[in-house]
Design an enzyme around this catalytic site. Structure first.
Site, PDB file in Angstrom:
ATOM      1  N   ASP A 159      59.714  34.644  86.926  1.00  0.00           N
ATOM      2  CA  ASP A 159      60.804  34.524  87.905  1.00  0.00           C
ATOM      3  C   ASP A 159      60.889  33.081  88.427  1.00  0.00           C
ATOM      4  OD1 ASP A 159      61.265  37.412  87.872  1.00  0.00           O
ATOM      5  OD2 ASP A 159      59.300  37.492  88.828  1.00  0.00           O
ATOM      6  N   HIS A 187      58.246  41.507  91.833  1.00  0.00           N
ATOM      7  CA  HIS A 187      58.867  41.163  90.546  1.00  0.00           C
ATOM      8  C   HIS A 187      59.871  42.275  90.228  1.00  0.00           C
ATOM      9  CE1 HIS A 187      59.635  40.200  86.405  1.00  0.00           C
ATOM     10  NE2 HIS A 187      59.198  41.376  86.031  1.00  0.00           N
TER      11      HIS A 187
HETATM   12  P1  NAX Z   1      55.934  46.706  74.354  1.00  0.00           P
HETATM   13  O1  NAX Z   1      56.389  48.108  74.486  1.00  0.00           O
HETATM   14  O2  NAX Z   1      56.427  45.907  73.215  1.00  0.00           O
HETATM   15  O3  NAX Z   1      54.363  46.683  74.322  1.00  0.00           O
HETATM   16  C1  NAX Z   1      53.587  47.384  75.210  1.00  0.00           C
HETATM   17  C2  NAX Z   1      52.347  47.796  74.477  1.00  0.00           C
HETATM   18  O4  NAX Z   1      51.470  48.371  75.424  1.00  0.00           O
HETATM   19  C3  NAX Z   1      52.596  48.829  73.381  1.00  0.00           C
HETATM   20  O5  NAX Z   1      52.087  48.358  72.145  1.00  0.00           O
HETATM   21  C4  NAX Z   1      51.844  50.056  73.888  1.00  0.00           C
HETATM   22  O6  NAX Z   1      51.259  50.810  72.833  1.00  0.00           O
HETATM   23  C5  NAX Z   1      50.774  49.399  74.767  1.00  0.00           C
HETATM   24  N1  NAX Z   1      50.190  50.297  75.744  1.00  0.00           N
HETATM   25  C6  NAX Z   1      50.760  51.333  76.413  1.00  0.00           C
HETATM   26  N2  NAX Z   1      49.848  51.949  77.182  1.00  0.00           N
HETATM   27  C7  NAX Z   1      48.691  51.281  77.016  1.00  0.00           C
HETATM   28  C8  NAX Z   1      47.386  51.443  77.540  1.00  0.00           C
HETATM   29  N3  NAX Z   1      47.101  52.435  78.380  1.00  0.00           N
HETATM   30  N4  NAX Z   1      46.419  50.583  77.149  1.00  0.00           N
HETATM   31  C9  NAX Z   1      46.693  49.591  76.281  1.00  0.00           C
HETATM   32  N5  NAX Z   1      47.909  49.402  75.743  1.00  0.00           N
HETATM   33  C10 NAX Z   1      48.891  50.230  76.105  1.00  0.00           C
HETATM   34  O7  NAX Z   1      56.263  45.990  75.750  1.00  0.00           O
HETATM   35  P2  NAX Z   1      56.303  44.452  76.099  1.00  0.00           P
HETATM   36  O8  NAX Z   1      57.658  43.929  75.855  1.00  0.00           O
HETATM   37  O9  NAX Z   1      55.150  43.770  75.460  1.00  0.00           O
HETATM   38  O10 NAX Z   1      56.125  44.509  77.696  1.00  0.00           O
HETATM   39  C11 NAX Z   1      54.894  44.912  78.269  1.00  0.00           C
HETATM   40  C12 NAX Z   1      55.043  45.074  79.759  1.00  0.00           C
HETATM   41  O11 NAX Z   1      55.433  43.855  80.379  1.00  0.00           O
HETATM   42  C13 NAX Z   1      56.111  46.079  80.177  1.00  0.00           C
HETATM   43  O12 NAX Z   1      55.641  46.831  81.267  1.00  0.00           O
HETATM   44  C14 NAX Z   1      57.246  45.192  80.638  1.00  0.00           C
HETATM   45  O13 NAX Z   1      58.121  45.861  81.531  1.00  0.00           O
HETATM   46  C15 NAX Z   1      56.484  44.099  81.303  1.00  0.00           C
HETATM   47  N6  NAX Z   1      57.180  42.853  81.582  1.00  0.00           N
HETATM   48  C16 NAX Z   1      56.799  42.188  82.699  1.00  0.00           C
HETATM   49  C17 NAX Z   1      57.348  40.992  83.050  1.00  0.00           C
HETATM   50  C18 NAX Z   1      56.886  40.270  84.266  1.00  0.00           C
HETATM   51  O14 NAX Z   1      57.413  39.198  84.583  1.00  0.00           O
HETATM   52  N7  NAX Z   1      55.916  40.796  85.017  1.00  0.00           N
HETATM   53  C19 NAX Z   1      58.444  40.384  82.228  1.00  0.00           C
HETATM   54  C20 NAX Z   1      58.488  40.910  80.846  1.00  0.00           C
HETATM   55  C21 NAX Z   1      58.207  42.361  80.694  1.00  0.00           C
HETATM   56  O15 NAX Z   1      59.380  43.067  80.991  1.00  0.00           O
END
Ligand code: NAX
Length: 330
Positions: A159, A187
């Site tokens: 952000d 966020h």
């Molecule tokens: P993806 O869905 O591509 O990847 C997430 C991965 O996490 C998947 O491979 C899934 O199998 C794995 N996962 C789920 N549960 C798990 C667990 N208990 N232990 C280990 N792995 C697990 O998502 P991605 O685009 O990489 O985003 C990941 C997270 O970042 C999401 O929650 C997303 O909303 C968040 N974000 C946060 C941002 C921020 O500024 N704080 C910005 C970007 C993003 O939106």
């Protein structure tokens, strides 16, 4: 050669990690003379996708990449780790609000907090990126009572960078000329990007842009940027920019903000100590400095105008509601 340092990344087969891991392995986080061990956590069904990521990491032949450990067990991933990126969570889909994610993701962070408490280094730095990041940070921290609360922060850097970019574009300068932006609060779409203290090439930002642009363009554009990216990527959320921000925030936390020649502080969601009237204990984004030895401090005493005050309270209120919704896990 230095002793290798252990870095854990959860959600290691996901989109953000597909950028993050390669940049960490290349030395962008800890420097190009620091060997690393990557400890990668995924859910069991995603371990095969993770194998492909590991193949690619190995195919890069990174000189600093000492070893890769993959697992679906948090306590294996977090064993003695110094740095942790909690990325793994269910991402926000089109039309979804962060609050919708609370219930499904809260359990993940409570379990991982317990595992960190049990096995991580006592000086671990844990950066929570998985959404809703601030409240997930609170859940993680509450479930790790033996670790100091200053071991935890949630990511505000994306952000913060988005806000820098908006102001730089408006003023027709490069992002390196924008200093001292602040992102306050959550966020989420209630976050408050504040340029009251920002400067552009040394001039006060408030003398360069008017209140109408700030209230009706700048603030909403930064607040809704994540949703806009999801829309343009047909449902996928920001990944490369999120990875870049995660490295930026963790690196500032490691080497200190005094090394920044581009800003006096960074925005970072840390546990509130009551500064600026924000309720103690919430993970709220503040302007933060980090000393070269890694001590974090919320920048105190900044003037807060009437508009800022209202915006800061709105985002605080949302964080209180999120906290109350997961009270059973705290
Ligand atoms: P993806 O869905 O591509 O990847 C997430 C991965 O996490 C998947 O491979 C899934 O199998 C794995 N996962 C789920 N549960 C798990 C667990 N208990 N232990 C280990 N792995 C697990 O998502 P991605 O685009 O990489 O985003 C990941 C997270 O970042 C999401 O929650 C997303 O909303 C968040 N974000 C946060 C941002 C921020 O500024 N704080 C910005 C970007 C993003 O939106």
């Amino acid at each position: 050669m230095k002793t290798p340092v252990d870095i854990a990344v959860t959600g290691a087969a996901g989109q953000i990690s597909y950028s993050l891991l390669f940049r960490i392995a290349a030395g962008e986080l800890l420097g190009r003379d620091q060997p690393i061990v990557l400890r990668l956590l995924e859910v069991t069904p995603a371990l095969h996708r993770l194998r492909a990521v590991v193949m690619e990491l190995n195919d890069c032949a990174y000189p600093l990449l000492h070893k890769i450990i993959t697992t679906d067990q948090s306590e294996v991933a977090f064993k003695d780790v110094d740095y942790v990126f909690l990325v793994g969570a269910k991402p926000r889909g089109p039309g979804m609000k962060r609050k919708d994610l609370l219930a499904s993701n809260a359990e993940i962070f409570s379990e991982q907090g317990k595992a960190l408490n049990a096995v991580a280094s006592r000086h671990v730095k844990v950066l929570i990126t998985g959404n809703p990041a601030n409240t997930n940070a609170l859940i993680t921290q509450c479930n790790a009572p033996d670790l100091d609360p200053s071991c935890f922060s949630a990511m505000s850097m994306l952000d913060h960078n988005r806000a820098i970019n908006q102001l730089a574009e408006k003023c027709g300068v490069r992002s390196m000329h924008v200093k001292n932006i602040i992102v306050w609060g959550n966020h989420s779409e209630t976050q408050y990007p504040d340029l009251t203290h920002a400067t552009v090439k040394g001039e006060d930002a408030l003398t360069l842009v008017d209140a109408d642009w700030i209230e009706n363009q700048f603030v909403p554009t930064v607040q809704h940027r994540g949703g806009k990216v999801i829309e343009e990527r047909n449902g996928l959320s920001s990944a490369a920019s999120a990875a870049s921000a995660a490295i930026g925030q963790m690196r500032s936390w490691v080497v200190g903000t005094a090394k920044n020649d581009w800003s006096d502080w960074i925005s970072m969601a840390v546990m509130s100590d009551g500064s600026y009237g924000i309720e103690k204990g919430l993970f709220y984004s503040f302007p933060v400095t980090v000393s070269p030895s890694g001590e974090l401090e919320i920048v105190k005493g900044l003037d807060i105008g009437a508009f800022s005050k209202v915006c800061m309270q709105v985002t605080e209120q949302e964080l209180k509601e999120e906290r109350d919704a997961v009270a059973h896990l705290l």
